[in-house]
Design a protein around this motif. Sequence first.
Motif, PDB file in Angstrom:
ATOM      1  N   PHE A 110       0.825  -1.202   0.000  1.00 55.92           N
ATOM      2  CA  PHE A 110       0.000   0.000   0.000  1.00 55.92           C
ATOM      3  C   PHE A 110       0.869   1.267   0.000  1.00 55.92           C
ATOM      4  O   PHE A 110       1.736   1.428   0.864  1.00 55.92           O
ATOM      5  N   ILE A 111       0.603   2.140  -0.970  1.00 57.80           N
ATOM      6  CA  ILE A 111       1.254   3.450  -1.032  1.00 57.80           C
ATOM      7  C   ILE A 111       0.215   4.501  -0.643  1.00 57.80           C
ATOM      8  O   ILE A 111      -0.852   4.589  -1.259  1.00 57.80           O
ATOM      9  N   LEU A 112       0.527   5.291   0.352  1.00 59.58           N
ATOM     10  CA  LEU A 112      -0.413   6.276   0.878  1.00 59.58           C
ATOM     11  C   LEU A 112      -0.101   7.683   0.377  1.00 59.58           C
ATOM     12  O   LEU A 112       1.023   8.170   0.527  1.00 59.58           O
ATOM     13  N   ALA A 113      -1.114   8.325  -0.222  1.00 58.96           N
ATOM     14  CA  ALA A 113      -1.056   9.757  -0.533  1.00 58.96           C
ATOM     15  C   ALA A 113      -2.071  10.425   0.392  1.00 58.96           C
ATOM     16  O   ALA A 113      -3.265  10.154   0.295  1.00 58.96           O
ATOM     17  N   TYR A 114      -1.593  11.285   1.261  1.00 58.27           N
ATOM     18  CA  TYR A 114      -2.442  11.767   2.361  1.00 58.27           C
ATOM     19  C   TYR A 114      -2.469  13.293   2.438  1.00 58.27           C
ATOM     20  O   TYR A 114      -1.484  13.963   2.115  1.00 58.27           O
ATOM     21  N   ASN A 122       0.708  15.614  -7.044  1.00 56.86           N
ATOM     22  CA  ASN A 122       1.283  14.783  -8.115  1.00 56.86           C
ATOM     23  C   ASN A 122       0.746  13.351  -8.092  1.00 56.86           C
ATOM     24  O   ASN A 122       1.444  12.403  -8.470  1.00 56.86           O
ATOM     25  N   ILE A 123      -0.489  13.194  -7.667  1.00 58.01           N
ATOM     26  CA  ILE A 123      -1.059  11.854  -7.495  1.00 58.01           C
ATOM     27  C   ILE A 123      -1.338  11.170  -8.833  1.00 58.01           C
ATOM     28  O   ILE A 123      -1.209   9.943  -8.944  1.00 58.01           O
ATOM     29  N   ILE A 124      -1.681  11.944  -9.850  1.00 61.00           N
ATOM     30  CA  ILE A 124      -1.929  11.334 -11.165  1.00 61.00           C
ATOM     31  C   ILE A 124      -0.647  10.704 -11.710  1.00 61.00           C
ATOM     32  O   ILE A 124      -0.681   9.645 -12.337  1.00 61.00           O
ATOM     33  N   LYS A 125       0.474  11.332 -11.414  1.00 64.61           N
ATOM     34  CA  LYS A 125       1.766  10.744 -11.803  1.00 64.61           C
ATOM     35  C   LYS A 125       1.986   9.429 -11.058  1.00 64.61           C
ATOM     36  O   LYS A 125       2.452   8.436 -11.641  1.00 64.61           O
ATOM     37  N   LEU A 126       1.673   9.401  -9.778  1.00 65.72           N
ATOM     38  CA  LEU A 126       1.793   8.171  -8.989  1.00 65.72           C
ATOM     39  C   LEU A 126       0.919   7.069  -9.579  1.00 65.72           C
ATOM     40  O   LEU A 126       1.372   5.923  -9.741  1.00 65.72           O
ATOM     41  N   ILE A 127      -0.318   7.406  -9.905  1.00 67.21           N
ATOM     42  CA  ILE A 127      -1.248   6.425 -10.465  1.00 67.21           C
ATOM     43  C   ILE A 127      -0.717   5.857 -11.784  1.00 67.21           C
ATOM     44  O   ILE A 127      -0.757   4.642 -12.013  1.00 67.21           O
ATOM     45  N   SER A 128      -0.201   6.725 -12.655  1.00 65.16           N
ATOM     46  CA  SER A 128       0.302   6.259 -13.959  1.00 65.16           C
ATOM     47  C   SER A 128       1.527   5.366 -13.793  1.00 65.16           C
ATOM     48  O   SER A 128       1.713   4.411 -14.564  1.00 65.16           O
ATOM     49  N   ILE A 138       0.355  -3.870  -5.969  1.00 65.10           N
ATOM     50  CA  ILE A 138       0.495  -2.540  -5.378  1.00 65.10           C
ATOM     51  C   ILE A 138      -0.851  -1.823  -5.429  1.00 65.10           C
ATOM     52  O   ILE A 138      -1.526  -1.833  -6.460  1.00 65.10           O
ATOM     53  N   LYS A 139      -1.217  -1.185  -4.313  1.00 67.24           N
ATOM     54  CA  LYS A 139      -2.445  -0.392  -4.276  1.00 67.24           C
ATOM     55  C   LYS A 139      -2.125   1.004  -3.752  1.00 67.24           C
ATOM     56  O   LYS A 139      -1.260   1.172  -2.890  1.00 67.24           O
ATOM     57  N   VAL A 140      -2.828   1.982  -4.298  1.00 68.03           N
ATOM     58  CA  VAL A 140      -2.649   3.382  -3.885  1.00 68.03           C
ATOM     59  C   VAL A 140      -3.847   3.785  -3.044  1.00 68.03           C
ATOM     60  O   VAL A 140      -4.995   3.630  -3.472  1.00 68.03           O
ATOM     61  N   LYS A 162     -10.629  -0.020 -15.946  1.00 63.94           N
ATOM     62  CA  LYS A 162     -11.266  -0.705 -14.814  1.00 63.94           C
ATOM     63  C   LYS A 162     -10.253  -1.475 -13.969  1.00 63.94           C
ATOM     64  O   LYS A 162     -10.358  -1.535 -12.748  1.00 63.94           O
ATOM     65  N   LYS A 163      -9.278  -2.063 -14.620  1.00 69.32           N
ATOM     66  CA  LYS A 163      -8.256  -2.817 -13.884  1.00 69.32           C
ATOM     67  C   LYS A 163      -7.469  -1.886 -12.968  1.00 69.32           C
ATOM     68  O   LYS A 163      -7.114  -2.238 -11.850  1.00 69.32           O
ATOM     69  N   LEU A 164      -7.183  -0.691 -13.458  1.00 68.09           N
ATOM     70  CA  LEU A 164      -6.451   0.287 -12.661  1.00 68.09           C
ATOM     71  C   LEU A 164      -7.293   0.755 -11.483  1.00 68.09           C
ATOM     72  O   LEU A 164      -6.781   0.920 -10.378  1.00 68.09           O
TER      73      LEU A 164
END
Length: 286
Positions: A110-114, A122-128, A138-140, A162-164
């Motif tokens: 688990f990666i936490l953006a809080y 910059n969360i969209i970068k993390l997601i990509s 891995i889950k965000v 959907k997979k993402l």
Amino acid sequence: GIFNSPFGNIPFSGQLNHPTFHLKSMGINIQKKPNLINLFFFKLLIKTKNLKRIFTIDPLLKKYLNKKKDENFDKVKILPVTANLNVNLHKNMKFIQSDIKKVFNKKAYFILAYGAISESKNIIKLISCVKRLKDKNIKVIIGGKVDGKFKDKLKKAINYQKKLARKIILFDKYLNEEETTILFKKSNLVWLCYKKEHFTSSSVLIKSGMIKKKIIACNHGLVKFFNQKYKLGPSVNPDNDVSITNTIQRMYNKKNKYKVNSNLFIKNNNPSLIGKLVYDDTLNYL
């Protein structure tokens, strides 16, 4: 005159929020241009006769004045970056009833953006980048109220595939202390690889240190400065997809060894600490 003390002969103090004029000369690269008008007024302010103290959470400001051999160097007092976390909550974690706790029932990394969730995180970068590691478990987790201007953009990024979407867990709300502590305690890695317009310090870094969590930090601003000081994890260029992806993979594979000393942070686990420090300091010159 117009630039004299607004309080006449009464001693006064004040707080300086996020100055930028000194950062470049102290080796901190930021996207925001130094504000020369602020520098002009700061120089006037610090020379004001009845000014007793300027409080700031930026330790580089005092170093900057010392470097410039400014005779008013001692007027600046550095306050700690405080954060509130129930570090002992894990002792009775099994008794806590929370939807957030249920997220961790299935094993994953688990990666936490809080925090306040804005585009600068910059969360969209993390997601990509997590999407690139599709074979990894891995889950965000995005924990915090999403800024209204950013909400649609974030949801489009999450639902693009959907997979993402199954890899992203969003808690779009203000989290209480218990919920926040669960997220920090149970997550494996904390995201601080913010965009270049984010140059300030971060209570997320302090919370991570309190609970011995490793981070991925940005390579600029005060987040980089504090991470170099406390060594919580690697600092990465927030614009470099390949570097971020490789760093996440190394942290996932436990190839990066970082030993976090929580004792450096526990003293900051006090939301009333700043008020007490300001009060005690004020008593010295009243």
